[in-house]
Design a protein around this motif. Structure first.
Motif, PDB file in Angstrom:
ATOM      1  N   ASN A  53      18.961  10.431  69.172  1.00  0.00           N
ATOM      2  CA  ASN A  53      19.832  10.094  68.049  1.00  0.00           C
ATOM      3  C   ASN A  53      20.769   8.931  68.372  1.00  0.00           C
ATOM      4  OD1 ASN A  53      21.013  12.317  69.741  1.00  0.00           O
ATOM      5  ND2 ASN A  53      22.829  11.808  68.546  1.00  0.00           N
ATOM      6  N   ASN A  98      19.789   6.485  71.051  1.00  0.00           N
ATOM      7  CA  ASN A  98      19.073   5.379  71.686  1.00  0.00           C
ATOM      8  C   ASN A  98      17.783   4.933  71.017  1.00  0.00           C
ATOM      9  OD1 ASN A  98      20.963   5.384  73.885  1.00  0.00           O
ATOM     10  ND2 ASN A  98      19.865   7.131  74.769  1.00  0.00           N
ATOM     11  N   GLY A 157      16.645   3.790  68.135  1.00  0.00           N
ATOM     12  CA  GLY A 157      16.550   2.509  67.439  1.00  0.00           C
ATOM     13  C   GLY A 157      16.505   1.332  68.399  1.00  0.00           C
ATOM     14  N   ALA A 158      17.352   1.374  69.419  1.00  0.00           N
ATOM     15  CA  ALA A 158      17.369   0.290  70.410  1.00  0.00           C
ATOM     16  C   ALA A 158      16.129   0.321  71.289  1.00  0.00           C
ATOM     17  CB  ALA A 158      18.629   0.396  71.266  1.00  0.00           C
ATOM     18  N   LEU A 194      13.164   0.870  70.507  1.00  0.00           N
ATOM     19  CA  LEU A 194      12.021   0.233  69.847  1.00  0.00           C
ATOM     20  C   LEU A 194      12.060  -1.282  69.935  1.00  0.00           C
ATOM     21  CD1 LEU A 194      11.613   2.427  66.632  1.00  0.00           C
ATOM     22  CD2 LEU A 194      10.815   2.835  68.975  1.00  0.00           C
ATOM     23  N   THR A 195      13.185  -1.842  70.355  1.00  0.00           N
ATOM     24  CA  THR A 195      13.304  -3.302  70.471  1.00  0.00           C
ATOM     25  C   THR A 195      12.942  -3.797  71.867  1.00  0.00           C
ATOM     26  OG1 THR A 195      15.641  -3.307  71.153  1.00  0.00           O
ATOM     27  CG2 THR A 195      15.180  -3.219  68.784  1.00  0.00           C
ATOM     28  N   VAL A 227      18.780   9.376  63.271  1.00  0.00           N
ATOM     29  CA  VAL A 227      18.916   8.028  63.800  1.00  0.00           C
ATOM     30  C   VAL A 227      18.210   7.059  62.864  1.00  0.00           C
ATOM     31  CG1 VAL A 227      16.835   8.235  65.231  1.00  0.00           C
ATOM     32  CG2 VAL A 227      18.597   6.562  65.843  1.00  0.00           C
ATOM     33  N   GLU A 228      18.725   5.842  62.770  1.00  0.00           N
ATOM     34  CA  GLU A 228      18.090   4.812  61.955  1.00  0.00           C
ATOM     35  C   GLU A 228      17.240   3.917  62.834  1.00  0.00           C
ATOM     36  OE1 GLU A 228      19.458   0.956  59.305  1.00  0.00           O
ATOM     37  OE2 GLU A 228      20.693   2.775  59.246  1.00  0.00           O
ATOM     38  N   VAL A 229      15.991   3.695  62.422  1.00  0.00           N
ATOM     39  CA  VAL A 229      15.099   2.818  63.173  1.00  0.00           C
ATOM     40  C   VAL A 229      14.498   1.783  62.232  1.00  0.00           C
ATOM     41  CG1 VAL A 229      14.531   4.648  64.813  1.00  0.00           C
ATOM     42  CG2 VAL A 229      13.034   4.254  62.849  1.00  0.00           C
ATOM     43  N   ASN A 230      14.057   0.683  62.814  1.00  0.00           N
ATOM     44  CA  ASN A 230      13.386  -0.364  62.050  1.00  0.00           C
ATOM     45  C   ASN A 230      11.887  -0.262  62.326  1.00  0.00           C
ATOM     46  OD1 ASN A 230      12.341  -2.648  60.902  1.00  0.00           O
ATOM     47  ND2 ASN A 230      13.890  -4.032  61.732  1.00  0.00           N
ATOM     48  N   SER A 233       9.701  -2.866  64.364  1.00  0.00           N
ATOM     49  CA  SER A 233       9.586  -2.898  65.819  1.00  0.00           C
ATOM     50  C   SER A 233       8.304  -2.214  66.290  1.00  0.00           C
ATOM     51  CB  SER A 233      10.799  -2.206  66.446  1.00  0.00           C
ATOM     52  OG  SER A 233      12.001  -2.844  66.081  1.00  0.00           O
TER      53      SER A 233
END
Length: 254
Positions: free
Chosen positions: A148, A150, A152-153, A155-156, A177-180, A183
């Motif tokens: 929750n 880490n 999102g980060a 995936l980059t 957590v928010e993800v893009n 990625s």
């Protein structure tokens, strides 16, 4: 051979899994296939720190992520019990490891256990520094112990065809957590949920064989952060959630 080794006798030193709970009890019953010999190399407290961390690490890295020699693994929270188990397993598999921790003591522990690089996940820009340290190509596998915060980060900083293992229970993710999704699309990567009790009987015995051999070969070495009396159970529950900077496994001495 492993099936035969499961036969135990009164007085043997053993460790076990209790899938139906009961770990706080003085006496328990469990299935015979979940009872394993505890080597004289390890203490009883270390034995108590074997099953969940090491079988979880094996399921995440080997069974689900199919990690391969020469790959690069990022372990978020490498100073915790599962992180330590994953670090030891990965190094035994010929994998390069970058670990993170939130304290100087935790970082020193992770480095002492063989991590190739260690970073403080409380410092700004640590993920970019970690990627630079491994040559800028990104990670093949990520073991995420606090999704929750880490995910999102994570995936980059992935290489192509990367795998991100998110483990349960609550200590592996404590909320949304928010993800893009872009990625994942760019690297064709995969997020994999990991549940220890998802093991089939065959997977359970496979993991047991590797871990028991790892004990005898010397690379399976549980780190015990603190031992609690049973009367201190509420304090242990508080510590596992609220302590900032894990350094191994918390166990009860009954």
């Amino acid at each position: 051979m492993l099936h035969r080794s499961l036969a135990r006798f009164e007085g043997d030193r053993v460790f076990t899994c209790l899938p139906d709970n009961g770990g706080y009890a003085e006496y328990v019953t469990c299935k015979k296939n979940y009872v394993f010999p505890l080597s004289e190399r390890l203490s009883f407290s270390q034995g108590a720190g074997l099953y969940v961390p090491y079988f979880t690490a094996y399921r995440a890295l080997v069974i689900k992520c199919r990690i391969k020699p020469g790959e690069v693994l990022l372990i978020h929270g490498a100073s915790g019990a599962v992180g330590i188990a994953a670090l030891q397993l990965a190094k035994a598999c010929g994998v390069s490891v970058v670990g993170t921790a939130g304290t100087l003591e935790g970082m020193e522990l992770v480095k002492s256990l063989g991590a190739d690089f260690v970073f403080n996940h409380k410092e700004k820009g640590y993920l970019n520094n970690a990627v630079a340290a491994i040559g800028g190509q990104g990670f093949n596998v990520v073991l995420e112990n606090l999704a929750n915060i880490n995910l999102g980060a994570d995936l980059t900083v992935l290489n192509q065809q990367a795998r991100v293992a998110v483990r349960i229970p609550v200590v592996g993710s404590r909320g949304s957590v928010e993800v893009n999704p872009r990625s994942l699309m760019l690297t064709e990567s995969t997020i994999i949920g990991v549940k220890l009790m998802g093991n089939t009987e065959e997977e359970h015995l496979e993991a047991a064989g590797v871990i028991l051999k790892g004990i005898e070969d010397g690379w399976v070495k549980p780190i015990i952060a603190r031992e609690y009396a049973l009367e201190e159970a509420s304090q242990a529950h508080h510590d596992i959630i609220h302590n900032k900077g894990a350094r191994g496994k918390l166990v009860f001495k009954v």
